[in-house]
Design a protein around this motif. Structure first.
Motif, PDB file in Angstrom:
ATOM      1  N   GLN A 549       0.840  -1.205   0.000  1.00 58.08           N
ATOM      2  CA  GLN A 549       0.000   0.000   0.000  1.00 58.08           C
ATOM      3  C   GLN A 549       0.877   1.258   0.000  1.00 58.08           C
ATOM      4  OE1 GLN A 549      -3.321  -0.135   2.779  1.00 58.08           O
ATOM      5  NE2 GLN A 549      -2.901   1.966   3.369  1.00 58.08           N
ATOM      6  N   HIS A 550       1.946   1.246   0.818  1.00 58.30           N
ATOM      7  CA  HIS A 550       2.832   2.428   0.858  1.00 58.30           C
ATOM      8  C   HIS A 550       3.709   2.506  -0.393  1.00 58.30           C
ATOM      9  CE1 HIS A 550       1.406   3.443   4.732  1.00 58.30           C
ATOM     10  NE2 HIS A 550       1.890   2.375   5.333  1.00 58.30           N
ATOM     11  N   LEU A 551       4.067   1.333  -0.932  1.00 60.60           N
ATOM     12  CA  LEU A 551       4.897   1.346  -2.155  1.00 60.60           C
ATOM     13  C   LEU A 551       4.111   1.927  -3.330  1.00 60.60           C
ATOM     14  CD1 LEU A 551       6.879  -2.013  -2.050  1.00 60.60           C
ATOM     15  CD2 LEU A 551       7.837   0.275  -2.017  1.00 60.60           C
ATOM     16  N   VAL A 552       2.799   1.665  -3.339  1.00 60.35           N
ATOM     17  CA  VAL A 552       1.959   2.217  -4.417  1.00 60.35           C
ATOM     18  C   VAL A 552       2.019   3.748  -4.364  1.00 60.35           C
ATOM     19  CG1 VAL A 552      -0.439   2.504  -5.150  1.00 60.35           C
ATOM     20  CG2 VAL A 552       0.419   0.234  -4.621  1.00 60.35           C
ATOM     21  N   LYS A 553       1.973   4.296  -3.123  1.00 59.65           N
ATOM     22  CA  LYS A 553       2.078   5.750  -2.989  1.00 59.65           C
ATOM     23  C   LYS A 553       3.447   6.239  -3.471  1.00 59.65           C
ATOM     24  CE  LYS A 553      -0.717   5.924   1.216  1.00 59.65           C
ATOM     25  NZ  LYS A 553      -0.635   6.240   2.628  1.00 59.65           N
ATOM     26  N   VAL A 554       4.464   5.411  -3.269  1.00 67.66           N
ATOM     27  CA  VAL A 554       5.819   5.788  -3.713  1.00 67.66           C
ATOM     28  C   VAL A 554       5.893   5.816  -5.242  1.00 67.66           C
ATOM     29  CG1 VAL A 554       8.201   4.957  -3.825  1.00 67.66           C
ATOM     30  CG2 VAL A 554       7.003   4.997  -1.634  1.00 67.66           C
ATOM     31  N   MET A 555       5.198   4.855  -5.892  1.00 68.12           N
ATOM     32  CA  MET A 555       5.257   4.786  -7.362  1.00 68.12           C
ATOM     33  C   MET A 555       4.707   6.056  -7.992  1.00 68.12           C
ATOM     34  SD  MET A 555       4.005   0.975  -8.288  1.00 68.12           S
ATOM     35  CE  MET A 555       4.454  -0.417  -7.310  1.00 68.12           C
ATOM     36  N   ARG A 556       3.579   6.519  -7.442  1.00 64.88           N
ATOM     37  CA  ARG A 556       3.038   7.775  -7.968  1.00 64.88           C
ATOM     38  C   ARG A 556       2.487   8.604  -6.816  1.00 64.88           C
ATOM     39  NH1 ARG A 556      -1.738   7.898 -12.259  1.00 64.88           N
ATOM     40  NH2 ARG A 556      -0.214   7.274 -13.802  1.00 64.88           N
ATOM     41  N   PRO A 557       3.358   9.425  -6.188  1.00 66.14           N
ATOM     42  CA  PRO A 557       2.887  10.232  -5.069  1.00 66.14           C
ATOM     43  C   PRO A 557       1.902  11.300  -5.556  1.00 66.14           C
ATOM     44  CG  PRO A 557       5.264  10.483  -5.422  1.00 66.14           C
ATOM     45  CD  PRO A 557       4.742   9.663  -6.541  1.00 66.14           C
ATOM     46  N   SER A 596      -8.057  -2.231   1.636  1.00 69.66           N
ATOM     47  CA  SER A 596      -7.392  -0.931   1.741  1.00 69.66           C
ATOM     48  C   SER A 596      -6.283  -0.808   0.690  1.00 69.66           C
ATOM     49  CB  SER A 596      -6.828  -0.815   3.157  1.00 69.66           C
ATOM     50  OG  SER A 596      -6.166   0.381   3.299  1.00 69.66           O
ATOM     51  N   CYS A 597      -5.514  -1.875   0.518  1.00 69.03           N
ATOM     52  CA  CYS A 597      -4.401  -1.851  -0.441  1.00 69.03           C
ATOM     53  C   CYS A 597      -4.929  -1.661  -1.866  1.00 69.03           C
ATOM     54  CB  CYS A 597      -3.610  -3.148  -0.311  1.00 69.03           C
ATOM     55  SG  CYS A 597      -2.205  -3.227  -1.405  1.00 69.03           S
ATOM     56  N   MET A 598      -5.981  -2.408  -2.213  1.00 70.90           N
ATOM     57  CA  MET A 598      -6.547  -2.283  -3.563  1.00 70.90           C
ATOM     58  C   MET A 598      -7.115  -0.872  -3.762  1.00 70.90           C
ATOM     59  SD  MET A 598      -6.896  -3.558  -6.446  1.00 70.90           S
ATOM     60  CE  MET A 598      -6.853  -5.320  -6.623  1.00 70.90           C
ATOM     61  N   CYS A 603      -6.731   4.242  -6.509  1.00 74.79           N
ATOM     62  CA  CYS A 603      -6.633   5.691  -6.303  1.00 74.79           C
ATOM     63  C   CYS A 603      -5.390   6.281  -6.994  1.00 74.79           C
ATOM     64  CB  CYS A 603      -6.594   5.967  -4.803  1.00 74.79           C
ATOM     65  SG  CYS A 603      -6.244   7.649  -4.410  1.00 74.79           S
ATOM     66  N   HIS A 604      -4.264   5.570  -6.898  1.00 80.49           N
ATOM     67  CA  HIS A 604      -3.008   6.121  -7.435  1.00 80.49           C
ATOM     68  C   HIS A 604      -2.710   5.671  -8.860  1.00 80.49           C
ATOM     69  CE1 HIS A 604      -1.265   7.933  -3.722  1.00 80.49           C
ATOM     70  NE2 HIS A 604      -2.150   7.122  -3.159  1.00 80.49           N
ATOM     71  N   LEU A 605      -3.151   4.436  -9.201  1.00 84.94           N
ATOM     72  CA  LEU A 605      -2.748   3.875 -10.507  1.00 84.94           C
ATOM     73  C   LEU A 605      -3.957   3.459 -11.347  1.00 84.94           C
ATOM     74  CD1 LEU A 605      -0.056   1.498  -8.975  1.00 84.94           C
ATOM     75  CD2 LEU A 605       0.405   3.719  -9.978  1.00 84.94           C
TER      76      LEU A 605
END
Length: 1194
Positions: A549-557, A596-598, A603-605
């Motif tokens: 979940q946090h890595l997804v935010k890192v990919m596209r903050p 939550s992760c999905m 949301c980000h991707l």
């Protein structure tokens, strides 16, 4: 009754059977009978049961013997005193028997009886007489030098008894001491160790004279220079009695420390270990008395923490990292040539490091010096070869980091997101820590790849502390740490706890560092985490989903245009999360994390997923309808709704809205709040896709949610209504009749303030701007003003609360700013009927057009002395609400007016003038602060009090440009604590309290000068107490009470913000005086005492005997018969407050060792009145305070 006797007789008969199985079953049945609460034995049955069980202790079968011992426990509370004494007599005489098995079983029996003896006041006579019997017999048994095993058993039982019932043995203490001391010279090591244990249990409850006798005996023996083995025993005994007896050792430290220091020079590893254990106990138990010796002890610790005479640490390994592993293996092989079992030096290293840790955790005031002395030494020991010692090095370093965090949270002023131009200098300890980060990472990153699990866990814990203490500090070292994290995630031999530790550290790292630090390493980081999601152990899956979940935010903050392309990783992350999202037969925690992760992935991707998004949304809808996962689903839909990618949610919206509408009826508060936030996000971001009709089920639920019973729910509901007013003005017309009455009730409520009020202001503006016919400016204004007109005209004169004036004023001002055309008429109306609400509203309106309204306002203040107070309120509103830039041109004229009124006789007006002066000073501090300083020197007492109050209003709880200027001159303003006028001193204390509470950094450096004057004000002054005659009665008036109250309030604030600057024992002297003062001050000092117990229990324990008396006096006071109801209530509240302090004290484990406190605790238990107060505090409101807070300290 007879049936019980008959049944028991039957069992006793079977116990005499020759068949061991019969005896066993009968004894077992007897035990079950005795455990029943309902059983009652007559005298004859009691005697027979006791005799039989004592006989069975000598049974040939071991199992029967063991069962007989177990029967003794329930029997103690079921039989009368003579029978218990019979049991004890037989057991004690068996202790000296020749048969070893009988001795062992009897000793177990005695321990069982001791554990069951009652502690309540009703059972104390029994307990006392039994203890006397056992003690006299055991003292005899200890004198038997011929049989060591008897001695050992006797000492063991004595330790048990002293540990549990030391209070009941007070009369025996001196004879016990004189029989235990010779045992310290026994040739047998085990006897010496058990004697030390017994002395440790004796110490907490013994009299001060006895404690001194014991300590002096040890010092006298040590001074003789006994053989090393005896020296070890005496030093070990010293450490034990210091740990158990706490502060009492303090008065002997001057003589003790040089002795112990001398013995660290003896070439004996175990002796050195005991010396450092003694130092550790001294540091933890007597921090104040140890102050002069800290430097000596620190030097010794630093010297011996590297003491490893049998091992050569190769210095070149620092440079040559690659060959390190090979060198290590060779090194280990060569170690085996001499046996490591003979090497005890690791014990010396470990005890000296633990001693350093004690020093770090107790002396926050020396933190900066630790960074220059202890920190580099600990870093150098990260290479320690002994695993257990290395774990202690990590623990000590983690303690240093934790203490830094405590210090910086106390000093911190910088609120995240505050104006960067106002940033203050960094907390010095954090700055020193930042310099050590490269060395720390260099020492640790190699160990992250070691085989040793304990070392790796220690590394992760330490790095986690570091990331918490200085977020962002590891940014440039992330490339060095990644291989270690990946190693722990992928290594086949790694146990699951280690993986969880690695994942949770990775989590902390992602949260405390910027995304750019991780983006280049995504290729390596992702696969091991994805593999962990597939793990069979649910805890690992759950942690890994959180990391993804946090890595997804890192990919596209969000909110950052990054050059990083997430496309190569989307598919992998999506498919593995989808698999977990679809599964229904998995752990609850994993389900929630997968949802939550999905949600974060969409949301980000979401734009990379295209077709898959609708399938995911359909699953979310299913999860929304499931009671177990609905809360997580609501939060996830909120997240997706607010996503900048504008994910198309139209297919599921109608159904989502109807489900969310039904949630608003549920009684689960978290679900209600989540639902309202979700609806707000949907209405704000997806208004085009929602048909107004779909909102009907939601709208019908909202009126009941706007209620003063739950302000937070009301606030979120009103925010949703604001969103609707902006998006669907037409739908509001329908519900205005049902929702608006609730909103107006809220506005007129005395409880309304803060963010809920802000939400209402926004809502009203949205209503006016929506141009709906039945919600016009005039309609709303009329509804707002109605209660004020009503209360003037109605016969019952229903009072409108003062807070309502302020709320309505803010609302009128908000309406006026949304309808500029209507403002002049409203202002004209208010000038005619200036009252509190109108004055606030007038001020709020003037903000909109300063140059027109401010000169007019100033003129009115001078011209209308009768309305001056109200018009000053308007001026305060103007100064509070206006930005500095627009106020600047008017500063001089306002200042001049305020200056004229700063000596006004009316205190209320003077306070308003002071508030205006203070807030005006914030506009241009450099020019205006010196003027206040000048006025302080030249003005009358009234002017001085106004200036000091004005300074109070310049101290705000967020960073401001005035801070650095205030820091330089606040000392001058605090000199008013020595003013001859008592009122000025009181106001100076109030200002000091405000600084201690809102900006402690301003006063930290001045505590040394200010505290003596503060403490002086806590004393009762006879010259300020006078008698006033009221008819036939004489009434005592204490003019110093308000000043004392202000001083104690300052002391309470200092506990939270400047603890490390206080001498706690001196502080406690004044708290102790406060416990005997006036009602209000006693209430405050009880609170302080409960707080002190949690912050520094050791110091409170030192003063315990002096603190117990005033507490006892308060709790046991009875109100005179015939007193008025208020007097009863006041006294009851005082008793409850004192009892809270007692409850907090009793939650500290060592407290019961104090004889006076133990006696008081028994007194509470035995008095039904006190016991009921104690129970209600423990069970209900905050008696747990002590328990929870003392838990933090452990």
């Amino acid at each position: 009754m007879s049936s019980v006797s008959y049944h028991i007789s039957n069992l006793l008969e079977k116990m005499t059977s020759t068949d061991k199985d019969f005896r066993f079953m009968a004894t077992n049945d007897l035990m079950l009978e005795l455990q029943k609460d309902s059983i009652k034995l007559d005298e004859d049955s009691e005697r027979r049961v006791v005799t039989m069980l004592l006989k069975l202790l000598e049974d040939k079968n071991g199992e029967v013997q063991n069962l007989a011992v177990k029967c003794l426990a329930p029997l103690v509370s079921k039989v009368k005193e003579p029978q218990v004494e019979t049991m004890v007599d037989v057991l004690c005489s068996n202790m000296t028997s020749d048969k070893e098995q009988l001795r062992d079983i009897s000793s177990m029996g005695l321990k069982t009886v001791i554990a069951e003896l009652p502690l309540t006041s009703s059972g104390l006579t029994l307990t006392g007489s039994v203890c006397k019997k056992i003690t006299s017999q055991l003292i005899g048994a200890m004198g038997k030098q011929d049989d060591v095993s008897v001695q050992l058993e006797a000492l063991d039982i004595l330790s048990d008894m002293l540990g549990r019932l030391s209070g009941a043995l007070v009369s025996f203490h001196s004879s016990l001491l004189s029989s235990l001391l010779p045992q310290l010279t026994s040739p047998r090591m085990a006897v010496r160790k058990r004697s030390i244990l017994a002395l440790g249990h004796l110490v907490p409850c013994c009299s001060p004279a006895l404690f001194s006798q014991l300590t002096e005996h040890l010092m006298k023996e040590l001074a003789k220079g006994p053989p090393t083995s005896m020296t070890r025993t005496y030093i070990q005994c010293l450490a034990t009695i210091s740990r158990q007896g706490g502060h009492r050792v303090g008065e002997h430290l001057e003589k003790l420390i040089p002795m112990v220091v001398k013995f660290t020079g003896v070439e004996d590893d175990e002796l050195r270990e005991y010396c450092f254990q003694a130092f550790e106990a001294f540091i933890r138990r007597c921090p104040k008395e140890m102050s002069p010796h800290i430097a000596t002890v620190t030097q010794l610790c630093l010297k011996f923490m590297t003491f490893d005479p049998n091992y050569n640490y190769d210095d070149s390994e620092e440079e040559d990292e690659d060959s390190m592993d090979i060198d290590d293996e060779l090194e280990e092989e060569s170690d085996d040539e001499y046996s490591d079992d003979d090497d005890m030096s690791w014990k010396v290293r470990r005890s000296s490091i633990k001693c350093l840790e004690a020093l770090i955790s107790t002396r926050l005031d020396l933190l900066l010096s630790f960074y220059s002395s202890i920190c580099p030494a600990l870093l150098a020991r990260f290479k320690e070869r002994e695993e257990n010692v290395r774990a202690d090095v990590f623990t000590a370093f983690s303690t240093l980091l934790r203490q830094t965090r405590v210090a910086s949270s106390r000093h911190s002023l910088i609120v995240s997101g505050s104006d960067p131009g106002v940033r203050r200098e960094e907390e010095p300890a954090v700055a020193l820590l930042k310099k050590q980060v490269p060395a720390t990472v260099k020492a640790l990153h190699r160990q992250l790849k070691e085989k040793s699990i304990k070392s790796r866990q220690g590394c992760f814990c330490l790095l986690t502390e570091l990331a918490h203490t200085v977020p962002g500090a590891l940014e440039e070292h992330i490339p060095a740490l990644i291989p270690g994290i990946i190693f722990s995630l992928t290594d086949k031999s790694t146990p699951s706890t280690m993986r969880i530790d690695a994942l949770s550290f990775f989590n902390v790292l992602l949260l405390s560092h910027p995304p750019q630090a991780f983006q280049p390493h995504m290729q390596v980081l992702l696969p091991p985490v994805v593999a962990c999601i597939e793990d069979s152990f649910y805890k690992i899956t759950s942690e890994a989903l959180l990391v993804i979940q946090h890595l997804v935010k890192v990919m596209r903050p969000q909110g950052q245009a990054g050059g990083f392309d997430p496309k190569p990783f989307v598919k992998e992350v999506f498919s593995v999360t989808m698999k977990r999202l679809k599964a229904t037969d998995i752990d609850q925690e994993v389900k929630e994390r997968a949802i939550s992760c999905m949600g974060h992935i969409v949301c980000h991707l979401g734009d990379h997923l295209r077709a898959e998004v609708q399938g995911v949304l359909a699953i979310f809808l299913e999860r929304l309808k499931n009671e177990i996962t609905r809360l997580t689903a609501v939060r996830t839909i909120t997240l997706i709704a607010a996503s900048p990618l504008k994910v198309d949610m139209s297919p599921i919206l109608p159904e989502v809205l109807s489900v969310l509408g039904s949630f608003l009826r549920k009684n689960q508060r978290a679900l209600k709040l989540g639902t309202l936030a979700c609806l707000t996000a949907l209405v704000t971001h997806h208004a085009a896709s929602i048909k107004p009709a779909a909102l009907e089920p939601v709208l019908s639920e909202l009126p009941t949610l706007v209620d003063e019973g739950d302000m937070h729910v009301s606030q979120v509901s009103i925010t949703l209504l604001t969103g609707m007013a902006k998006a669907y003005p037409s739908s509001l017309a329908k519900i205005s009749s049902s929702v608006l009455p609730g909103v107006f009730r809220l506005i007129h409520s005395p409880l309304l303030q803060g963010s809920t009020l802000e939400a209402i202001l926004e809502f009203l503006q949205a209503l006016v701007l929506s141009k709906t016919s039945n919600l016009s400016y005039s309609q709303l204004l009329k509804s707002l003003m109605e209660p004020f007109h009503r209360s003037q005209s109605s016969a019952d004169g229903s009072i409108v609360h003062r807070q309502s004036y302020h709320s309505v004023a803010r609302c009128v001002a908000a309406l006026s700013s949304a309808s500029p055309k209507e403002t002049p008429g409203t202002v004209a109306g208010f000038i005619q009927q200036v009252k509190t609400a109108a004055s606030c509203a007038l001020g709020s309106m003037a903000v909109g057009c300063l140059s027109d309204y401010l000169p007019f306002l100033l003129k009115e203040i001078s011209a209308q002395p009768r309305r001056q107070y109200l018009l000053l309120h308007s001026l305060k509103e103007v100064i509070s609400a206006c930005p500095a830039s627009s106020l600047s041109p008017h500063v001089e004229s306002v200042w001049a007016l305020l200056f004229q009124n700063c000596e006004c006789q009316e205190e209320g007006t003077r306070n308003l003038v002071a508030e205006c002066l203070g807030k005006l000073t914030l506009v241009n501090p450099a020019a205006l602060l010196p003027r206040l300083k000048q006025l302080l020197k030249t003005g009358s007492p009234l002017a001085r009090s106004t200036v000091v109050t004005a300074i109070k209003f310049t101290i705000v709880d967020h960073p401001a440009p005035i801070d650095s200027l205030l820091k330089d001159c606040i000392g001058d303003f605090l000199k008013t604590l020595q003013d001859e006028d008592i009122n000025v001193r009181r106001i100076a204390l109030v200002m000091f309290n405000s600084a201690a509470h809102n900006k402690p950094s301003l006063i930290r450096g001045l505590l040394g000068r200010v505290l003596p004057h503060l403490y002086k004000e806590t004393q009762i002054r006879k010259d300020l107490i006078r008698e006033v005659e009221m008819g036939p009665f004489k009434h005592t008036v204490d003019d110093g009470l308000d000043v004392r109250k202000a001083a104690f309030e300052c002391m309470y604030s200092l506990l939270d913000s400047c603890l490390e600057g206080l001498d706690i024992l001196q502080f406690l002297d004044h708290v102790e005086e406060g416990l005997k003062d006036h009602y209000d001050i006693r209430m405050l000092t009880f609170l302080m005492l409960a707080r002190l117990v949690s912050l520094c229990p050791a110091a409170v324990l030192q003063r315990l005997d002096r603190l117990v008396e005033p507490l006892k006096a308060t709790v046991t006071t009875k109100v005179k018969a015939g007193s008025v109801k208020q007097e009863f209530e006041k006294q009851e509240e005082l008793r409850r407050s004192a009892m809270r302090a007692v409850a907090a004290l009793l939650a500290v484990p060592e407290v019961e060792r104090s004889p006076s406190m133990a006696e008081f605790a028994n007194q509470i238990k035995s008095s039904t009145d006190m016991a009921s107060i104690y129970q209600s505090i423990q069970g209900g409101e905050g008696g747990g305070i002590g328990a929870t807070e003392s838990m933090d300290m452990s």
